[in-house]
Scaffold this motif. Structure first.
Motif, PDB file in Angstrom:
ATOM      1  N   ARG A  24      74.205  77.920  40.053  1.00  0.00           N
ATOM      2  CA  ARG A  24      74.542  78.860  41.061  1.00  0.00           C
ATOM      3  C   ARG A  24      75.602  79.677  40.643  1.00  0.00           C
ATOM      4  NH1 ARG A  24      74.269  73.494  43.361  1.00  0.00           N
ATOM      5  NH2 ARG A  24      76.480  73.346  43.300  1.00  0.00           N
ATOM      6  N   GLU A  25      76.530  79.283  39.791  1.00  0.00           N
ATOM      7  CA  GLU A  25      77.729  79.955  39.040  1.00  0.00           C
ATOM      8  C   GLU A  25      77.370  80.873  38.448  1.00  0.00           C
ATOM      9  OE1 GLU A  25      80.209  77.157  37.588  1.00  0.00           O
ATOM     10  OE2 GLU A  25      81.213  76.293  39.748  1.00  0.00           O
ATOM     11  N   LEU A  26      76.422  80.709  37.229  1.00  0.00           N
ATOM     12  CA  LEU A  26      75.721  81.795  36.618  1.00  0.00           C
ATOM     13  C   LEU A  26      75.125  82.826  37.282  1.00  0.00           C
ATOM     14  CD1 LEU A  26      74.653  79.959  33.320  1.00  0.00           C
ATOM     15  CD2 LEU A  26      76.687  81.340  33.641  1.00  0.00           C
ATOM     16  N   HIS A  27      74.648  82.401  38.355  1.00  0.00           N
ATOM     17  CA  HIS A  27      73.815  83.319  39.377  1.00  0.00           C
ATOM     18  C   HIS A  27      74.666  84.349  39.973  1.00  0.00           C
ATOM     19  CE1 HIS A  27      72.948  84.968  43.397  1.00  0.00           C
ATOM     20  NE2 HIS A  27      71.619  85.300  42.773  1.00  0.00           N
ATOM     21  N   ASP A  28      75.835  84.005  40.312  1.00  0.00           N
ATOM     22  CA  ASP A  28      76.841  85.059  40.639  1.00  0.00           C
ATOM     23  C   ASP A  28      77.403  85.841  39.498  1.00  0.00           C
ATOM     24  OD1 ASP A  28      76.858  83.839  43.172  1.00  0.00           O
ATOM     25  OD2 ASP A  28      78.433  82.535  42.617  1.00  0.00           O
ATOM     26  N   VAL A  29      77.320  85.472  38.441  1.00  0.00           N
ATOM     27  CA  VAL A  29      78.014  86.246  37.125  1.00  0.00           C
ATOM     28  C   VAL A  29      76.725  87.217  36.896  1.00  0.00           C
ATOM     29  CG1 VAL A  29      78.507  86.392  34.754  1.00  0.00           C
ATOM     30  CG2 VAL A  29      79.304  84.499  36.361  1.00  0.00           C
ATOM     31  N   VAL A  30      75.536  86.734  36.518  1.00  0.00           N
ATOM     32  CA  VAL A  30      74.449  87.411  36.137  1.00  0.00           C
ATOM     33  C   VAL A  30      74.054  88.585  37.361  1.00  0.00           C
ATOM     34  CG1 VAL A  30      72.262  87.435  35.601  1.00  0.00           C
ATOM     35  CG2 VAL A  30      73.621  85.698  34.576  1.00  0.00           C
ATOM     36  N   ALA A  31      74.156  87.873  38.494  1.00  0.00           N
ATOM     37  CA  ALA A  31      73.721  89.007  39.609  1.00  0.00           C
ATOM     38  C   ALA A  31      74.640  90.178  39.752  1.00  0.00           C
ATOM     39  CB  ALA A  31      73.720  88.193  41.031  1.00  0.00           C
ATOM     40  N   HIS A  32      75.907  89.949  39.660  1.00  0.00           N
ATOM     41  CA  HIS A  32      76.977  91.111  39.604  1.00  0.00           C
ATOM     42  C   HIS A  32      76.469  92.342  38.684  1.00  0.00           C
ATOM     43  CE1 HIS A  32      80.351  93.356  39.474  1.00  0.00           C
ATOM     44  NE2 HIS A  32      80.694  93.299  37.956  1.00  0.00           N
ATOM     45  N   HIS A  33      75.996  91.580  37.205  1.00  0.00           N
ATOM     46  CA  HIS A  33      75.673  92.679  36.325  1.00  0.00           C
ATOM     47  C   HIS A  33      74.552  93.268  36.707  1.00  0.00           C
ATOM     48  CE1 HIS A  33      79.192  91.745  33.838  1.00  0.00           C
ATOM     49  NE2 HIS A  33      78.949  90.505  33.913  1.00  0.00           N
ATOM     50  N   MET A  34      73.607  92.639  37.200  1.00  0.00           N
ATOM     51  CA  MET A  34      72.356  93.209  37.428  1.00  0.00           C
ATOM     52  C   MET A  34      72.270  94.032  38.352  1.00  0.00           C
ATOM     53  SD  MET A  34      69.847  91.747  35.312  1.00  0.00           S
ATOM     54  CE  MET A  34      68.457  92.156  36.153  1.00  0.00           C
ATOM     55  N   SER A  35      73.138  93.930  39.586  1.00  0.00           N
ATOM     56  CA  SER A  35      73.404  94.931  40.540  1.00  0.00           C
ATOM     57  C   SER A  35      73.779  96.198  39.909  1.00  0.00           C
ATOM     58  CB  SER A  35      74.585  94.301  41.607  1.00  0.00           C
ATOM     59  OG  SER A  35      73.866  93.056  42.158  1.00  0.00           O
ATOM     60  N   VAL A  36      74.944  96.111  39.176  1.00  0.00           N
ATOM     61  CA  VAL A  36      75.374  97.204  38.473  1.00  0.00           C
ATOM     62  C   VAL A  36      74.366  98.104  37.735  1.00  0.00           C
ATOM     63  CG1 VAL A  36      77.034  98.149  36.786  1.00  0.00           C
ATOM     64  CG2 VAL A  36      77.745  96.137  38.178  1.00  0.00           C
ATOM     65  N   ILE A  37      73.468  97.303  36.962  1.00  0.00           N
ATOM     66  CA  ILE A  37      72.251  97.955  36.215  1.00  0.00           C
ATOM     67  C   ILE A  37      71.633  98.622  37.295  1.00  0.00           C
ATOM     68  CG2 ILE A  37      70.250  97.574  35.000  1.00  0.00           C
ATOM     69  CD1 ILE A  37      71.588  95.245  33.444  1.00  0.00           C
ATOM     70  N   ALA A  38      71.052  98.248  38.114  1.00  0.00           N
ATOM     71  CA  ALA A  38      70.212  98.744  39.289  1.00  0.00           C
ATOM     72  C   ALA A  38      70.917  99.927  39.806  1.00  0.00           C
ATOM     73  CB  ALA A  38      70.045  97.814  40.425  1.00  0.00           C
ATOM     74  N   VAL A  39      72.293  99.798  40.137  1.00  0.00           N
ATOM     75  CA  VAL A  39      73.011 101.123  40.714  1.00  0.00           C
ATOM     76  C   VAL A  39      73.108 102.183  39.900  1.00  0.00           C
ATOM     77  CG1 VAL A  39      75.213 101.979  41.757  1.00  0.00           C
ATOM     78  CG2 VAL A  39      74.347  99.684  42.458  1.00  0.00           C
ATOM     79  N   GLN A  40      73.431 101.923  38.587  1.00  0.00           N
ATOM     80  CA  GLN A  40      73.577 102.743  37.679  1.00  0.00           C
ATOM     81  C   GLN A  40      72.277 103.576  37.270  1.00  0.00           C
ATOM     82  OE1 GLN A  40      75.604 100.783  34.298  1.00  0.00           O
ATOM     83  NE2 GLN A  40      77.602 101.540  35.049  1.00  0.00           N
ATOM     84  N   ALA A  41      71.203 102.719  37.360  1.00  0.00           N
ATOM     85  CA  ALA A  41      69.799 103.399  36.923  1.00  0.00           C
ATOM     86  C   ALA A  41      69.343 104.190  38.117  1.00  0.00           C
ATOM     87  CB  ALA A  41      68.968 102.286  36.545  1.00  0.00           C
ATOM     88  N   ASP A  42      69.760 103.837  39.352  1.00  0.00           N
ATOM     89  CA  ASP A  42      69.273 104.536  40.477  1.00  0.00           C
ATOM     90  C   ASP A  42      70.082 106.021  40.563  1.00  0.00           C
ATOM     91  OD1 ASP A  42      67.177 103.252  41.635  1.00  0.00           O
ATOM     92  OD2 ASP A  42      68.544 101.820  42.651  1.00  0.00           O
ATOM     93  N   SER A  43      71.261 105.943  40.226  1.00  0.00           N
ATOM     94  CA  SER A  43      72.196 107.106  40.383  1.00  0.00           C
ATOM     95  C   SER A  43      72.107 107.934  39.183  1.00  0.00           C
ATOM     96  CB  SER A  43      73.739 106.629  40.749  1.00  0.00           C
ATOM     97  OG  SER A  43      74.017 105.680  39.619  1.00  0.00           O
ATOM     98  N   ALA A  44      71.486 107.541  37.769  1.00  0.00           N
ATOM     99  CA  ALA A  44      71.528 108.093  36.648  1.00  0.00           C
ATOM    100  C   ALA A  44      71.309 109.650  36.904  1.00  0.00           C
ATOM    101  CB  ALA A  44      70.934 107.373  35.711  1.00  0.00           C
ATOM    102  N   PRO A  45      69.974 110.005  37.515  1.00  0.00           N
ATOM    103  CA  PRO A  45      69.273 111.101  37.760  1.00  0.00           C
ATOM    104  C   PRO A  45      70.338 112.095  38.503  1.00  0.00           C
ATOM    105  CG  PRO A  45      67.594 109.724  37.911  1.00  0.00           C
ATOM    106  CD  PRO A  45      68.974 108.831  38.219  1.00  0.00           C
ATOM    107  N   TYR A  46      71.227 111.538  39.418  1.00  0.00           N
ATOM    108  CA  TYR A  46      71.893 112.614  40.070  1.00  0.00           C
ATOM    109  C   TYR A  46      73.438 112.448  39.583  1.00  0.00           C
ATOM    110  CZ  TYR A  46      68.764 110.968  43.761  1.00  0.00           C
ATOM    111  OH  TYR A  46      67.509 110.686  44.475  1.00  0.00           O
ATOM    112  N   ARG A  47      73.772 111.894  38.589  1.00  0.00           N
ATOM    113  CA  ARG A  47      75.081 111.795  37.693  1.00  0.00           C
ATOM    114  C   ARG A  47      74.786 112.612  36.665  1.00  0.00           C
ATOM    115  NH1 ARG A  47      76.152 107.695  35.560  1.00  0.00           N
ATOM    116  NH2 ARG A  47      74.747 106.200  36.089  1.00  0.00           N
ATOM    117  N   ILE A  48      73.533 112.435  36.001  1.00  0.00           N
ATOM    118  CA  ILE A  48      73.465 113.141  34.619  1.00  0.00           C
ATOM    119  C   ILE A  48      72.465 114.244  34.984  1.00  0.00           C
ATOM    120  CG2 ILE A  48      72.841 112.992  32.281  1.00  0.00           C
ATOM    121  CD1 ILE A  48      73.273 109.787  32.739  1.00  0.00           C
TER     122      ILE A  48
END
Length: 428
Positions: free
Chosen positions: A213-237
């Motif tokens: 459960r605790e690792l989920h919180d850790v990994v989920a945070h990083h996966m969320s960051v990856i998803a946001v960065q990948a979605d926003s990359a075409p608009y930022r770059i």
């Protein structure tokens, strides 16, 4: 018909156990004791039986020797097959009663003293080995045989048959009761061992689920960051080629799919949790608050957070969480087992690893241990699981002055796998 079959089977089917009495004893002399006793009984009853049958009952010497040999020698067989020994002795008693009938009216009949002693001694072996229904059937045969001898040969009947019937019943009942009590205690001990094993296994599984459960919180945070960065990359770059935009879209889709699966898993793991269990996971920054909480329980704890740890920016969340949980469990053990003691917590970083060291002094005076309802008695199990997950090492044990020490090394730079953790883990 069924009753008679059951009765006869009880007289002819011995327990499938050929071990002599006391065979499981640790001391050699205890294991040898039944053999010494049987040898002594045979040495006394064999010559005495021959002399008694020939001199006082007028039995032929050869027949007397045969009867005495069967009745005394059956005791040796009784060490491993008591029912088979009884099956040999019972006919010899009948033959002895026939050949001694009317030969000596002044002697005990139909139980000469040597025969009586052999039979009663045989009852002891039956009582400690055979089933209850077998013991009942043997006593019933003894009772019926004595009753018939009294009814048919009332002129020669004396009190020995009553003695044999009564004493054999007492011996069989007492032996069966003591054996049943011993078996019940063995079964209870075995059940307690099974229960303890199940408790340890359940604790291990619960701790693993908690870590998941605790690792989920850790990994989920990083996966969320990856998803946001990948979605926003075409608009930022600016000026991204179309293949790169498609690639970022695929990365975002994969990240969101992984998050969805992780949320499903978390829903299963947290099905029975309270809302408090869903709070953000703690780390090294929360150690001062943890020590303040422990101080309220009467344990003064000192924190030494090395400068090299403060320079780490940041400590991997999984490592920080594991370090916090290890300190938490170590201090909880101090509260439970050494109330009033002083504890020292040192966290340092060196050679690409975070070291956590918790050491406490012995409890002052005779302060009683504090029992907590949350204690499972398997706190070290959780520590080892966390350290194993991070491919680290764990060292626990008492100190020279009577205190206790928990030392963990958690790698920071290299990825952790359970396979790597197995040989490096020290669970002393």
């Amino acid at each position: 018909m069924t009753t008679w079959k059951t009765f006869l089977s009880a007289l002819v089917e011995p327990v499938p156990n050929n071990r002599p009495p006391l065979a499981g004893a640790q001391r050699a002399w205890v294991r040898a004791l039944p053999f010494v006793v049987v040898l002594a009984m045979m040495g006394a009853l064999l010559p005495t039986g021959i002399v008694a049958l020939t001199r006082f009952y007028g039995v032929n010497g050869g027949l007397a020797a045969a009867l005495a040999t069967v009745q005394a020698g059956a005791l040796a067989l009784a060490l491993i097959r008591p029912l088979t020994a009884w099956q040999l002795v019972a006919p010899s008693v009948l033959v002895g009663a026939i050949v001694t009938h009317g030969e000596a009216a002044t002697q005990a009949w139909p139980w000469p003293v040597t025969t009586l002693l052999s039979y009663l001694f045989l009852m002891v072996f039956l009582a400690i080995r055979e089933r209850g229904r077998t013991l009942l059937a043997v006593w019933a045969v003894t009772f019926v045989g004595n009753s018939l001898s009294w009814s048919v040969f009332a002129d020669y009947f004396d009190g020995t048959s009553v003695v044999v019937t009564a004493l054999s019943g007492v011996i069989l009942l007492l032996g069966w009761s003591l054996r049943g009590r011993g078996e019940a205690r063995r079964l209870l001990a075995a059940q307690e061992q099974i229960s303890e094993t199940e408790r340890a296994r359940r604790t291990l599984l619960e701790e693993r689920a908690r870590i998941a459960r605790e690792l989920h919180d850790v990994v989920a945070h990083h996966m969320s960051v990856i998803a946001v960065q990948a979605d926003s990359a075409p608009y930022r770059i600016e000026g991204l080629p179309e293949p790169a935009v498609d690639e970022f879209g695929q990365i975002a889709t994969a990240a969101r799919g992984s998050l969805t699966e992780m949320r499903r898993l978390l829903g299963v793991l947290r099905a029975a949790e309270t809302e408090a269990d869903k709070a953000p996971q703690p780390g090294l920054a929360d150690l001062p608050g943890l020590l303040a909480t422990v101080a309220q329980a009467g344990v003064r704890a000192e924190l030494d957070l090395a400068d090299d740890v403060r320079k780490l920016d940041p400590v991997p969340q999984a490592v920080g969480l594991s370090a916090y949980r290890i300190v938490q469990e170590a201090l909880a053990n101090v509260v439970r087992h050494a109330p009033g003691a002083t504890a020292r917590v040192r966290v340092a970083a060196a050679d690409g690893a975070l070291t956590v060291d918790v050491e406490n002094d012995p409890a002052p005076g005779r302060a009683p241990a504090v029992e907590t309802s949350a204690s499972t008695g398997h706190g070290l199990t959780g520590m080892r699981e966390r350290v194993r997950l991070l491919a680290g090492t764990l060292d626990t044990g008492p100190t020279a002055d009577g205190g206790y020490r928990v030392a963990a090394v958690l790698p920071i730079d290299r990825p952790a796998t359970a396979v790597d953790a197995a040989p490096g883990e020290n669970t002393a």
